[in-house]
Each structure stands twice: as C-alpha cells, then as structure tokens.
Write an enzyme that holds these catalytic residues in place. Structure first.
Site, PDB file in Angstrom:
ATOM      1  N   LYS A  33       0.842  -1.011  -0.102  1.00 19.39           N
ATOM      2  CA  LYS A  33      -0.088  -0.009  -0.060  1.00 19.39           C
ATOM      3  C   LYS A  33       0.869   1.377   0.020  1.00 19.39           C
ATOM      4  CE  LYS A  33      -3.372   2.791   0.773  1.00 19.39           C
ATOM      5  NZ  LYS A  33      -4.199   3.364  -0.409  1.00 19.39           N
ATOM      6  N   MET A  59     -10.417   6.173  -0.218  1.00 15.22           N
ATOM      7  CA  MET A  59      -9.813   5.440   1.181  1.00 15.22           C
ATOM      8  C   MET A  59      -8.959   6.690   1.796  1.00 15.22           C
ATOM      9  SD  MET A  59     -10.653   2.452   0.490  1.00 15.22           S
ATOM     10  CE  MET A  59      -9.728   1.582   1.831  1.00 15.22           C
ATOM     11  N   ASN A 113       4.027   6.958  -6.223  1.00 14.18           N
ATOM     12  CA  ASN A 113       2.749   7.279  -6.375  1.00 14.18           C
ATOM     13  C   ASN A 113       2.278   8.782  -6.512  1.00 14.18           C
ATOM     14  OD1 ASN A 113      -0.170   7.572  -6.799  1.00 14.18           O
ATOM     15  ND2 ASN A 113      -0.752   6.467  -5.028  1.00 14.18           N
ATOM     16  N   CYS A 116      -2.367  10.223  -6.560  1.00 13.20           N
ATOM     17  CA  CYS A 116      -3.459   9.904  -5.243  1.00 13.20           C
ATOM     18  C   CYS A 116      -4.536  10.834  -5.401  1.00 13.20           C
ATOM     19  CB  CYS A 116      -3.011   9.853  -3.929  1.00 13.20           C
ATOM     20  SG  CYS A 116      -4.410   9.361  -2.839  1.00 13.20           S
ATOM     21  N   ASN A 180      -3.449   5.042 -12.353  1.00 18.42           N
ATOM     22  CA  ASN A 180      -4.247   5.039 -11.072  1.00 18.42           C
ATOM     23  C   ASN A 180      -5.797   4.919 -11.394  1.00 18.42           C
ATOM     24  OD1 ASN A 180      -5.036   5.323  -8.270  1.00 18.42           O
ATOM     25  ND2 ASN A 180      -2.836   6.636  -7.914  1.00 18.42           N
TER      26      ASN A 180
HETATM   27  O1  ERO Z   1      -7.548   6.702  -1.390  1.00 17.27           O
HETATM   28  C1  ERO Z   1      -6.372   6.065  -1.458  1.00 17.27           C
HETATM   29  O2  ERO Z   1      -5.843   5.634  -0.394  1.00 17.27           O
HETATM   30  C2  ERO Z   1      -5.971   5.894  -2.815  1.00 17.27           C
HETATM   31  N1  ERO Z   1      -6.813   5.368  -4.013  1.00 17.27           N
HETATM   32  C3  ERO Z   1      -6.652   5.163  -5.138  1.00 17.27           C
HETATM   33  O3  ERO Z   1      -7.617   4.833  -5.975  1.00 17.27           O
HETATM   34  N2  ERO Z   1      -5.549   5.639  -5.638  1.00 17.27           N
HETATM   35  C4  ERO Z   1      -4.364   5.988  -4.784  1.00 17.27           C
HETATM   36  O4  ERO Z   1      -3.371   6.358  -5.237  1.00 17.27           O
HETATM   37  C5  ERO Z   1      -4.716   6.052  -3.306  1.00 17.27           C
HETATM   38  C6  ERO Z   1      -3.768   6.761  -2.457  1.00 17.27           C
HETATM   39  C7  ERO Z   1      -2.600   7.234  -2.722  1.00 17.27           C
END
Ligand code: ERO
Length: 299
Positions: A33, A59, A113, A116, A180
């Site tokens: 993650k 999330m 990443n 996000c 993403n």
């Molecule tokens: O909300 C998240 O933790 C999340 N959800 C995504 O679809 N892509 C992300 O890159 C990410 C958090 C970095």
C-alpha cells in the site's frame, strides 16, 4: 516474474498478513500500500464500494507508515519481486522515505505514487507537469537506483506526449504504472438517491470495467512514446482477456485492483490460466509473441 500478474497498490497490501497472502498466491510479484511518513487512518467510511461495473474509492491513504513496509521489505525472502509504493504528503516526505530506502540497500523497487486522487485539497501531482519534473529531478538525486512512478490517466494526445517527453529525461525511471483510478468520479444509488461513499461529497477514484478503455489507451500511448521504459498496466483486468489486451497494448506486467478486492487472491491463478488458454488458442508460446503488437486500422 513467473506470472505477469500482481496486485495493484491499495488492494491486499496494507498489512503483513495481506502481503503474505499475495506472496503465497500465484501472483508474479507484490506491491505494498502507498505509504506516508506516519501511519494514517484514512477517510471516513463508507469509502469503498463495488458495483456490477467496477468500484469507487476514497480511502484517503490509510497505511501503517513507511517504517512498517520497509520492515516488511527487510524480512521478505524475495521469492518474487517486491515493489514498495511511496506516496508522501509532500516532496520532502518522499525524499526522506527514498533516502531511507536507499540506505537499506534492499532488492525491492519503489513505485512513487504521483497520482493519489483522494486527499481533500491536494491535487494529483502528475497533472502538474512542472511540479512532476521538479519532483523527478530531486528524486533522481537522492535515489540513484531504478524506480518507477504511478501515473493518473491522461485523456489527450498532447498530454501523453508532454508527459512521456518529461519522463524520458530520467534514466533511473525504469517503469511507469498506468493507470491509477480515474479520479473524482461519482456513483449514485438510484433507490436511496445518495452517493455510494461518504468522503468528498461522494467523489472517488473509479476502477474496474469503468476504466478499462482509458487504461488501455494510457498503456498503449506510453509504451509507444517511451520504448526504453517498462509500462505496467493497471485498470479493468478481471479475466485473461483484459490481461491479454493490456499486454497487447505494450504492458510488461499487469496489476489487478477491483477484481482482486472482490475475489481475493484466487483471482491470480484463475486469470493466469485464462491468459494461458487464450495464448494457446492463438498459438502464442510466450508474452513476447504478442506484447505491444496491437494492430490499428490505419490505411
Ligand atoms: O484513497 C486512496 O488511498 C487511494 N486510492 C486510489 O484509488 N489511488 C490512490 O493512489 C490512493 C492513495 C494514494
């Protein structure tokens, strides 16, 4: 990699137990993650929902903090490749985590990443080309080893070309993961006349069937425009057919997100066997026989 399939960052990778389950499955690799300097609870629930066509999530980067994932990388047996996803709240945070990773000198690969979509008030870095260039300059200074980036979807050929030209300037950047989730979509429940998730007024990143064509376009265009780099495909893979399409568009390997979330790690063996069956039906012996060989209808 014994199989080109592994988990998308965010799915089955927040805890040791989940990572061990992916490591023990038919996946060809695993990724953690996205992590921040400090542990985070993330956004309020409900923050993930699946529908017949895919998923929406906000999330909010719940994770155990980078030290937890670096500890995991330290004790991992490397029976398959391990990618560590990094998503600091600032460039300085990313530099601090990459400096720490460099000092550990482990055989894992960072995926930074840059995309996000779910942090209230924080736009996705990779939609700001100047800020992305600056970040990659500094990352390349502190981390003189192979690394990759997770990109958001782009929707315009000019943007594909500009981002590819930018990324091609960095030799240490060896792979890009496309895509993403498609950021800030909105799914509505007809009966309750409500959003499906709570954070950000219901806006969230889309995955699954909703995003397959966008993912394929990004894989195809970035692999065409960056022949020296690997493209990892992510978006809408739920059977051997979509995995094949990603590979045909130029992906070196592919990540499974929504389908893995819904089905669990059994998805890896199922999709792999479907991919093998499809290849056999078409007379292909190995991925190189068709990788990147998408035909177009140009005259
Ligand atoms: O909300 C998240 O933790 C999340 N959800 C995504 O679809 N892509 C992300 O890159 C990410 C958090 C970095």
């Amino acid at each position: 990699m014994a199989s080109p399939l592994y988990n998308a960052s965010g799915v089955m990778c927040r805890t040791r137990e989940e990572l061990d389950a992916v490591a023990g499955s038919a996946a060809g690799a695993l990724i953690t993650k996205s992590c921040t300097l400090l542990p985070r609870e993330g956004n309020p629930e409900p923050r993930y929902r699946a529908t017949p066509l895919g998923s929406i999530n906000s999330m909010g980067l719940p994770n155990e903090g980078y030290q937890y994932y670096f500890d995991y990388a330290r004790q991992f047996d490397y029976r398959k490749p391990l990618f560590v996803s990094i998503s600091g709240m600032s460039l300085d945070d990313n530099l601090q985590m990459l400096t720490a990773l460099r000092a550990l000198n482990l055989p894992c690969l960072p995926e930074v990443n840059l995309s996000c979509p779910n942090l209230p008030g924080k736009p996705q870095l990779a939609y700001d080309f100047a800020a992305t260039a600056e970040a990659l300059e500094q990352i390349s200074q502190v981390y003189p080893h192979p690394f990759g980036v997770k990109l958001p979807p782009y929707f315009d050929p000019v943007h594909f070309a500009q981002m590819a030209a930018l990324l091609n300037r960095f030799d240490g950047l060896r792979f890009v993961t496309c895509i993403n989730s498609v950021g800030n979509g909105l799914l509505v429940d007809l009966e309750s006349e409500s959003t499906l998730i709570r954070p950000k007024g219901g806006l969230g990143g889309l995955g699954g069937d909703y995003v397959l064509p966008t993912a394929l376009a990004n894989v195809r265009e970035f692999s065409r425009l960056m022949p020296e780099k690997h493209v990892i495909g992510c978006g809408g893979i739920k059977s051997g057919a979509e995995a094949f399409m990603h590979l045909l568009c130029g992906a070196t390997a592919v990540q499974i997100g929504t389908c893995l979330h819904e089905e669990g790690v059994a998805a890896f063996a199922r999709i792999e066997s479907e991919l093998i069956e499809l290849m056999q039906r078409k007379g292909y012996q190995c991925l190189a026989d068709f990788r990147g060989k998408l035909k177009t209808l140009d005259c």
